[in-house]
Design a protein around this motif. Structure first.
Motif, short mmCIF file in Angstrom:
data_model
loop_
_atom_site.label_atom_id
_atom_site.label_comp_id
_atom_site.label_asym_id
_atom_site.label_seq_id
_atom_site.Cartn_x
_atom_site.Cartn_y
_atom_site.Cartn_z
N LEU A 183 -7.88 12.17 1.67
CA LEU A 183 -7.03 13.77 2.01
C LEU A 183 -5.72 13.59 3.33
CD1 LEU A 183 -8.04 16.42 0.61
CD2 LEU A 183 -10.25 15.96 2.95
N GLY A 184 -4.58 14.34 2.93
CA GLY A 184 -3.65 14.44 4.08
C GLY A 184 -2.58 13.45 4.05
N ASP A 185 -2.70 12.48 2.94
CA ASP A 185 -1.55 11.77 2.27
C ASP A 185 -0.62 12.78 1.43
OD1 ASP A 185 -2.80 9.42 3.47
OD2 ASP A 185 -3.62 8.97 1.47
N THR A 186 0.35 12.30 2.22
CA THR A 186 1.63 13.55 1.35
C THR A 186 2.40 11.99 0.42
OG1 THR A 186 2.78 13.53 3.13
CG2 THR A 186 0.58 14.86 3.17
N TYR A 187 3.96 12.48 0.04
CA TYR A 187 4.75 12.14 0.13
C TYR A 187 5.36 11.29 0.33
CZ TYR A 187 8.99 10.53 -3.20
OH TYR A 187 9.90 9.86 -4.12
N GLN A 188 5.70 12.71 1.24
CA GLN A 188 7.00 11.96 2.66
C GLN A 188 6.46 11.12 3.21
OE1 GLN A 188 10.13 12.91 2.25
NE2 GLN A 188 9.96 11.07 3.99
N ALA A 189 5.12 10.91 3.73
CA ALA A 189 4.38 10.54 4.79
C ALA A 189 4.16 8.70 4.19
CB ALA A 189 3.15 10.72 5.03
N SER A 190 4.08 8.79 2.51
CA SER A 190 4.36 7.26 2.09
C SER A 190 5.53 6.98 2.09
CB SER A 190 3.62 7.61 1.10
OG SER A 190 2.31 8.39 0.77
N GLY A 205 8.98 2.98 4.77
CA GLY A 205 10.58 2.54 5.66
C GLY A 205 9.71 1.10 6.40
N LYS A 206 8.73 2.50 7.42
CA LYS A 206 8.53 1.59 8.37
C LYS A 206 7.52 0.05 8.49
CE LYS A 206 6.64 5.76 10.14
NZ LYS A 206 5.50 6.33 10.68
N SER A 207 6.93 0.10 7.44
CA SER A 207 6.66 -1.60 6.69
C SER A 207 7.99 -2.39 6.57
CB SER A 207 6.08 -1.61 5.45
OG SER A 207 4.33 -0.59 5.36
N ALA A 253 0.60 -0.80 0.10
CA ALA A 253 -0.08 0.31 0.05
C ALA A 253 0.90 1.53 -0.21
CB ALA A 253 -1.02 0.20 1.30
N ALA A 254 2.02 1.06 1.01
CA ALA A 254 2.73 1.94 1.24
C ALA A 254 3.73 2.96 -0.82
CB ALA A 254 3.50 2.58 1.83
#
Length: 137
Positions: free
Chosen positions: A89-96, A101-103, A60-61
């Motif tokens: 809404l609120g998703d960003t490239y950096q957050a993705s 990385g977390k996954s 998903a990421a």
């Protein structure tokens, strides 16, 4: 001759190595040429998804990163593209990218736990609780 546990550890290490290489390819797909980046990211995304260790979270990421890249590149080329339903809404490239990385770290941690089970059989298994002799009297 290797024991079955040693072979299992080698298999885990090999799979982790391939996942790391696939992620590096995915991260490295970005270039200064937007059209080239888009082509590279699509190919790298498909290679990453073919890896057997990829989880739903990582998938998903990576998809969100691919979508943000597509939106950006197509916008630069003069063709605006609306995000699909996976981009909230609120998703960003950096957050993705952070999710990616977390996954990956969760996968590595899980594989390392499996690795330890093969390297230290019996030590990770819980023993039933026994009351000390002094308490039994």
């Amino acid at each position: 001759m290797l024991s079955s546990n040693e072979k299992a550890v080698q298999q885990i290490d090999l799979r982790l190595k391939h996942l790391r290489e696939d992620l590096v390819r995915f991260y490295s797909a970005f270039t200064t040429n937007p059209k080239e980046s888009l082509a590279n990211i699509i190919v790298a995304y498909e290679i990453l998804l073919a890896n057997p260790l990829v989880t739903d979270d990582l998938r998903a990421a990576a998809y969100k990163v691919r979508e943000f890249t597509t939106i950006e590149v197509m916008g630069r080329c003069g063709t605006p593209v609306k995000p699909d339903s996976e981009i909230k809404l609120g998703d960003t490239y950096q957050a993705s990218m952070d999710e990616l990385g977390k996954s990956y770290r969760r996968i590595v941690e899980e594989q390392n736990r499996k690795r330890e089970e093969y390297l230290l059989p019996g030590k990770n298994k819980r023993r039933p609780f026994k009351k000390p002799e002094s308490l039994l009297r």
